[in-house]
Design a protein around this motif. Structure first.
Motif, mmCIF file in Angstrom:
data_model
loop_
_atom_site.group_PDB
_atom_site.id
_atom_site.type_symbol
_atom_site.label_atom_id
_atom_site.label_comp_id
_atom_site.label_asym_id
_atom_site.label_seq_id
_atom_site.Cartn_x
_atom_site.Cartn_y
_atom_site.Cartn_z
ATOM 1 N N LEU A 8 1.046 -1.220 -0.053
ATOM 2 C CA LEU A 8 -0.019 -0.048 0.053
ATOM 3 C C LEU A 8 0.983 1.079 0.140
ATOM 4 C CD1 LEU A 8 -2.294 -1.492 2.744
ATOM 5 C CD2 LEU A 8 -2.924 -1.274 0.758
ATOM 6 N N LEU A 9 0.844 2.116 -0.843
ATOM 7 C CA LEU A 9 1.749 3.321 -1.069
ATOM 8 C C LEU A 9 0.915 4.322 -1.833
ATOM 9 C CD1 LEU A 9 4.161 2.753 -3.670
ATOM 10 C CD2 LEU A 9 2.567 1.041 -3.358
ATOM 11 N N GLU A 37 -7.888 -5.788 10.030
ATOM 12 C CA GLU A 37 -8.182 -4.353 9.665
ATOM 13 C C GLU A 37 -6.806 -3.483 9.617
ATOM 14 O OE1 GLU A 37 -11.477 -2.554 10.810
ATOM 15 O OE2 GLU A 37 -12.913 -4.349 11.126
ATOM 16 N N LEU A 38 -6.822 -2.793 8.724
ATOM 17 C CA LEU A 38 -5.688 -1.810 8.836
ATOM 18 C C LEU A 38 -5.885 -0.418 8.876
ATOM 19 C CD1 LEU A 38 -2.424 -1.683 8.552
ATOM 20 C CD2 LEU A 38 -2.885 -1.842 5.945
ATOM 21 N N ASN A 39 -5.462 0.384 9.514
ATOM 22 C CA ASN A 39 -5.640 1.713 9.610
ATOM 23 C C ASN A 39 -4.540 2.673 8.932
ATOM 24 O OD1 ASN A 39 -8.361 1.530 10.811
ATOM 25 N ND2 ASN A 39 -7.090 1.381 12.863
ATOM 26 N N LEU A 40 -4.698 3.259 8.048
ATOM 27 C CA LEU A 40 -3.837 4.093 7.410
ATOM 28 C C LEU A 40 -3.908 5.647 7.362
ATOM 29 C CD1 LEU A 40 -1.827 1.773 4.712
ATOM 30 C CD2 LEU A 40 -1.058 2.468 6.792
ATOM 31 N N ARG A 41 -3.139 6.647 7.379
ATOM 32 C CA ARG A 41 -3.145 8.017 7.182
ATOM 33 C C ARG A 41 -2.535 8.417 5.996
ATOM 34 N NH1 ARG A 41 -6.399 10.524 10.320
ATOM 35 N NH2 ARG A 41 -5.465 12.672 9.888
ATOM 36 N N PHE A 49 3.844 0.230 2.749
ATOM 37 C CA PHE A 49 3.453 -0.632 3.776
ATOM 38 C C PHE A 49 3.256 -1.891 3.235
ATOM 39 C CE2 PHE A 49 0.524 -2.651 7.069
ATOM 40 C CZ PHE A 49 1.226 -2.199 8.106
ATOM 41 N N THR A 50 3.822 -2.990 3.910
ATOM 42 C CA THR A 50 3.639 -4.423 3.268
ATOM 43 C C THR A 50 2.831 -5.387 4.460
ATOM 44 O OG1 THR A 50 5.706 -5.238 3.981
ATOM 45 C CG2 THR A 50 5.675 -3.947 1.895
ATOM 46 N N LEU A 51 2.171 -6.527 3.615
ATOM 47 C CA LEU A 51 1.606 -7.259 4.334
ATOM 48 C C LEU A 51 1.675 -8.595 3.540
ATOM 49 C CD1 LEU A 51 -2.010 -5.433 5.084
ATOM 50 C CD2 LEU A 51 -0.069 -6.052 6.837
ATOM 51 N N GLU A 52 1.645 -9.692 4.264
ATOM 52 C CA GLU A 52 1.833 -11.021 3.678
ATOM 53 C C GLU A 52 0.329 -11.747 3.929
ATOM 54 O OE1 GLU A 52 4.970 -13.665 3.930
ATOM 55 O OE2 GLU A 52 6.508 -12.125 3.935
ATOM 56 N N PHE A 94 -1.164 -2.645 -4.450
ATOM 57 C CA PHE A 94 -0.926 -3.682 -5.606
ATOM 58 C C PHE A 94 -0.179 -4.931 -4.638
ATOM 59 C CE2 PHE A 94 2.883 -1.298 -5.212
ATOM 60 C CZ PHE A 94 4.103 -2.032 -5.225
ATOM 61 N N PHE A 95 -0.322 -6.242 -5.541
ATOM 62 C CA PHE A 95 0.097 -7.387 -5.163
ATOM 63 C C PHE A 95 1.468 -7.741 -5.819
ATOM 64 C CE2 PHE A 95 -4.395 -9.477 -4.030
ATOM 65 C CZ PHE A 95 -4.408 -8.429 -2.726
ATOM 66 N N LEU A 96 2.318 -8.314 -5.201
ATOM 67 C CA LEU A 96 3.286 -9.074 -5.779
ATOM 68 C C LEU A 96 3.167 -10.497 -5.252
ATOM 69 C CD1 LEU A 96 6.488 -6.626 -4.710
ATOM 70 C CD2 LEU A 96 5.069 -6.833 -6.823
ATOM 71 N N ALA A 97 2.872 -11.444 -6.424
ATOM 72 C CA ALA A 97 2.615 -12.720 -6.210
ATOM 73 C C ALA A 97 3.448 -13.628 -6.642
ATOM 74 C CB ALA A 97 1.049 -12.900 -6.901
ATOM 75 N N GLU A 98 3.380 -14.910 -6.130
ATOM 76 C CA GLU A 98 4.215 -15.831 -6.871
ATOM 77 C C GLU A 98 3.512 -16.319 -8.329
ATOM 78 O OE1 GLU A 98 4.212 -18.821 -3.908
ATOM 79 O OE2 GLU A 98 5.449 -17.809 -2.592
ATOM 80 N N ASP A 99 2.266 -16.237 -8.309
ATOM 81 C CA ASP A 99 1.544 -16.644 -9.518
ATOM 82 C C ASP A 99 0.318 -15.558 -9.817
ATOM 83 O OD1 ASP A 99 2.360 -19.380 -9.668
ATOM 84 O OD2 ASP A 99 1.048 -19.742 -7.909
ATOM 85 N N ASP A 100 -0.160 -15.732 -11.018
ATOM 86 C CA ASP A 100 -1.253 -14.827 -11.441
ATOM 87 C C ASP A 100 -2.372 -14.724 -10.362
ATOM 88 O OD1 ASP A 100 -2.607 -13.163 -13.004
ATOM 89 O OD2 ASP A 100 -3.430 -14.490 -14.406
ATOM 90 N N THR A 101 -2.597 -13.423 -9.926
ATOM 91 C CA THR A 101 -3.493 -13.137 -8.900
ATOM 92 C C THR A 101 -4.558 -11.950 -9.241
ATOM 93 O OG1 THR A 101 -1.626 -13.533 -7.304
ATOM 94 C CG2 THR A 101 -3.685 -12.258 -6.433
#
Length: 136
Positions: A8-9, A37-41, A49-52, A94-101
């Protein structure tokens, strides 16, 4: 199921296609998110900000987003609920994925957006110019 990294950026990219305003096919945007849930300002750090998480589900995207060329499967509840606050010129997810997502995002005004492949890659991206405050 596919393991993905969600980023998220703020940044400069093009906006992707929009779908119908109401959920169809058994999606519940108010259901309990699979990864919380994620709170961002605006101006958040770190940026990005990254999440898996692991993507995929049993609901075919093309069954509920009328006119969408997106392909893929999602769960009936969100993987993540992002509560966005503040003023910013852009919010990019956006996603960075191992496969098509495939990524489906519901905006605070109830619109649905879908991204399958972007920028000649298999990684989905959604860009919101002047993003509204609220849940994505």
């Amino acid at each position: 199921m596919k393991k993905v990294v969600v980023l998220l950026l703020s940044g400069v990219f093009v906006f992707l296609g929009a779908g119908s305003a109401d959920a169809q096919g058994g999606l519940d945007p108010w259901g309990e998110p699979n990864y919380g849930e994620l709170n961002l300002r605006a101006g958040f750090t770190p940026d990005p900000f990254t999440l898996e998480m692991t993507s995929g589900g049993s609901n075919r995207v093309s069954d509920f987003l009328n006119g969408s060329e997106c392909r893929g499967y999602v769960t009936s509840t969100p993987d993540l609920r992002l509560n966005w606050q503040g003023n910013s010129s852009q919010l990019r997810i956006f996603f960075l994925a191992e496969d098509d997502t495939t990524m489906v995002v519901r905006t605070p005004d109830g619109r649905w957006y879908c991204s399958d492949d972007s920028y000649e890659t298999l990684h989905p991206t959604a860009l919101f110019n002047n993003p509204s405050t609220g849940d994505y």
